[in-house]
Design an enzyme around this catalytic site. Structure first.
Site, short mmCIF file in Angstrom:
data_model
loop_
_atom_site.label_atom_id
_atom_site.label_comp_id
_atom_site.label_asym_id
_atom_site.label_seq_id
_atom_site.Cartn_x
_atom_site.Cartn_y
_atom_site.Cartn_z
N ARG A 110 0.86 -1.18 0.00
CA ARG A 110 0.00 0.00 0.00
C ARG A 110 0.90 1.23 0.00
O ARG A 110 2.03 1.20 0.53
CB ARG A 110 -0.89 0.02 1.25
CG ARG A 110 -2.04 -0.96 1.22
CD ARG A 110 -3.12 -0.54 0.23
NE ARG A 110 -4.26 -1.44 0.21
CZ ARG A 110 -4.46 -2.42 -0.69
NH1 ARG A 110 -3.58 -2.63 -1.64
NH2 ARG A 110 -5.55 -3.16 -0.65
N HIS A 156 -1.91 1.06 -9.49
CA HIS A 156 -2.55 0.13 -8.55
C HIS A 156 -3.31 -0.98 -9.28
O HIS A 156 -4.50 -1.19 -9.05
CB HIS A 156 -3.48 0.88 -7.57
CG HIS A 156 -3.83 0.01 -6.38
ND1 HIS A 156 -4.14 0.51 -5.13
CD2 HIS A 156 -3.91 -1.34 -6.23
CE1 HIS A 156 -4.40 -0.47 -4.29
NE2 HIS A 156 -4.27 -1.62 -4.95
P1 NDP Z 1 -1.87 -12.04 4.04
O1 NDP Z 1 -2.68 -11.61 5.20
O2 NDP Z 1 -2.00 -13.43 3.53
O3 NDP Z 1 -0.31 -11.80 4.36
C1 NDP Z 1 0.14 -10.69 5.05
C2 NDP Z 1 1.55 -10.99 5.54
O4 NDP Z 1 2.05 -9.81 6.19
C3 NDP Z 1 1.60 -12.12 6.56
O5 NDP Z 1 2.74 -12.89 6.37
C4 NDP Z 1 1.70 -11.37 7.90
O6 NDP Z 1 2.32 -12.09 8.93
C5 NDP Z 1 2.55 -10.19 7.47
N1 NDP Z 1 2.44 -9.08 8.42
C6 NDP Z 1 1.35 -8.38 8.77
N2 NDP Z 1 1.65 -7.47 9.72
C7 NDP Z 1 2.96 -7.62 9.97
C8 NDP Z 1 3.86 -7.00 10.87
N3 NDP Z 1 3.47 -6.01 11.71
N4 NDP Z 1 5.14 -7.41 10.89
C9 NDP Z 1 5.55 -8.40 10.07
N5 NDP Z 1 4.76 -9.03 9.19
C10 NDP Z 1 3.48 -8.65 9.15
O7 NDP Z 1 -2.16 -10.99 2.87
P2 NDP Z 1 -1.96 -11.17 1.29
O8 NDP Z 1 -0.64 -11.80 1.05
O9 NDP Z 1 -3.15 -11.80 0.70
O10 NDP Z 1 -1.96 -9.63 0.82
C11 NDP Z 1 -0.97 -8.75 1.31
C12 NDP Z 1 -1.23 -7.33 0.89
O11 NDP Z 1 -0.94 -7.15 -0.49
C13 NDP Z 1 -2.66 -6.83 1.01
O12 NDP Z 1 -3.00 -6.49 2.34
C14 NDP Z 1 -2.65 -5.62 0.10
O13 NDP Z 1 -2.24 -4.49 0.82
C15 NDP Z 1 -1.59 -5.97 -0.94
N6 NDP Z 1 -2.18 -6.25 -2.26
C16 NDP Z 1 -1.89 -5.38 -3.29
C17 NDP Z 1 -2.39 -5.61 -4.53
C18 NDP Z 1 -2.04 -4.72 -5.65
O14 NDP Z 1 -2.59 -4.86 -6.76
N7 NDP Z 1 -1.12 -3.79 -5.46
C19 NDP Z 1 -3.25 -6.77 -4.83
C20 NDP Z 1 -3.47 -7.61 -3.70
C21 NDP Z 1 -2.95 -7.34 -2.47
P3 NDP Z 1 1.67 -13.44 9.49
O15 NDP Z 1 1.87 -14.47 8.39
O16 NDP Z 1 2.45 -13.77 10.70
O17 NDP Z 1 0.21 -13.15 9.74
C1 OXD Z 2 -6.03 -5.81 -3.12
C2 OXD Z 2 -5.66 -4.82 -4.14
O1 OXD Z 2 -5.85 -5.55 -1.92
O2 OXD Z 2 -6.01 -5.03 -5.32
O3 OXD Z 2 -6.50 -6.90 -3.50
O4 OXD Z 2 -4.99 -3.84 -3.81
#
Ligand code: NDP
Ligand code: OXD
Length: 311
Positions: A226, A274
């Protein structure tokens, strides 16, 4: 299974595509949101941004499905009743698109494509040296659904990959780090850093001067998490000093990015609007249909956002 109404309250430009895809998904009756609609028998809602007043006007609402993986807009909204589960999107199209984007950008940085483009523009035949993939350490901040899938693809291409998450993970081929205490070791010597974190109070501003300064000098940044993760002036300073050589950005603190923003014209910043990855309509609706079937069978939803953790 009896078809359940799913109220679509997403952007108008996606409505027709999702309505069409829903015709082939068993178990869902697609209902487009419109003023005056009787909401009493609709139990499931699909949205991306909170629609003012909508969720609270649905007396039998059981779950809100988010169009995407990142749920910070819904979690942070007073429009969403606190007891209603918010379900994150996890589906093969969204994951596949992100894996593709990350691989594309890692290869761009690994092969320093901009040098070739600049040479071509100047009419210069200028072969350049680059290391083998296995000598190019890549780190992924956020080692969840998308981070792990991207990491596994990078392993196939030979990159040494590290993952950083909140809770400790283990992986046969990827070095796993967790929590703030292990962040410095995770960052040390990285040449390409990818951010795939959710935006939470803990991760906001994490891509800052201190963190960027811990990468190997001349490293690259790929931010697909983000815009709120990145302190934008710190990126510009790191590029100016040479601490970073280049960046790929898909997300921004303000979207659309204002026309006068310095990122637009920076020669070493590659930008996409995005859309690193989007939910595939058929895949997304199929995932929702399976979640609704679970719920009707008395099981818990999967991928429910945790309000306390913020993702
Ligand atoms: P998940 O919830 O599966 O994974 C998030 C990861 O971040 C987990 O490994 C989690 O740790 C880790 N995490 C969260 N908070 C912390 C912290 N404080 N310190 C260390 N690690 C942390 O989410 P997704 O993989 O499905 O998606 C991730 C992000 O990608 C979304 O939230 C979104 O912002 C972004 N995204 C962007 C898109 C785009 O088009 N640009 C499309 C889709 C997603 P743990 O495993 O321990 O819970
Ligand atoms: C998502 C994105 O969070 O598209 O899936 O940003």
């Amino acid at each position: 299974m009896k078809a359940e109404k799913l109220l679509f309250a997403g952007a108008d430009e996606y409505q027709a595509t999702f309505a069409k895809a829903a015709r082939d998904v068993a178990g869902i009756e697609f209902v487009a949101h419109e003023p005056g609609l009787d909401l009493t028998d609709i139990r499931y809602l699909l949205m991306w941004r909170p629609v003012p007043g909508l969720a609270k006007a649905m007396p039998n609402l059981k779950a809100i499905f988010c169009f995407g993986a990142g749920v910070e807009r819904l979690l942070g909204s007073a429009e969403v009743p606190a007891q209603i589960p918010i379900v994150r999107m996890v589906e093969p199209g969204l994951t596949g698109g992100m894996v593709e984007y990350v691989l594309w950008q890692v290869l761009r940085h690994h092969r320093r494509i901009w040098e070739l483009e600049e040479a071509q523009a100047a009419g210069k035949w200028a072969p350049h040296w680059y290391p083998a993939a296995w000598d190019r350490p890549v780190g992924i901040l956020g080692f969840g659904e998308l981070g792990q899938a991207a990491g596994e693809k990078l392993i196939e291409f030979g990159f040494p990959v590290r993952g950083w998450s909140r809770s400790k993970k283990s992986h046969a081929a990827i070095q796993c780090f967790a929590g703030p205490a292990e962040l410095p070791a995770f960052l040390d010597g990285l040449e390409i850093l990818i951010c795939l974190l959710p935006l939470t109070p803990e991760t906001k501003g994490i891509l800052n001067v201190d963190l960027l300064g811990r990468l190997k000098p001349g490293a690259s940044l790929i931010n697909v998490g983000r815009g709120g993760h990145l302190i934008e002036p710190d990126l510009l300073a790191a590029l100016a000093s040479g601490q970073l050589i280049a960046a790929s950005l898909d997300v921004f603190s303000q979207e659309p990015l204002p026309a006068d923003h310095p990122f637009w014209r920076h020669p070493r910043i590659f930008m996409t609007p995005h859309n690193a990855s989007d939910t595939d309509p058929a895949g997304g609706l199929g995932a929702i249909a399976r979640q609704i079937a679970r719920h009707q069978a008395g099981e818990e939803f999967e991928h429910v956002a945790d309000r306390a953790r913020g993702y």
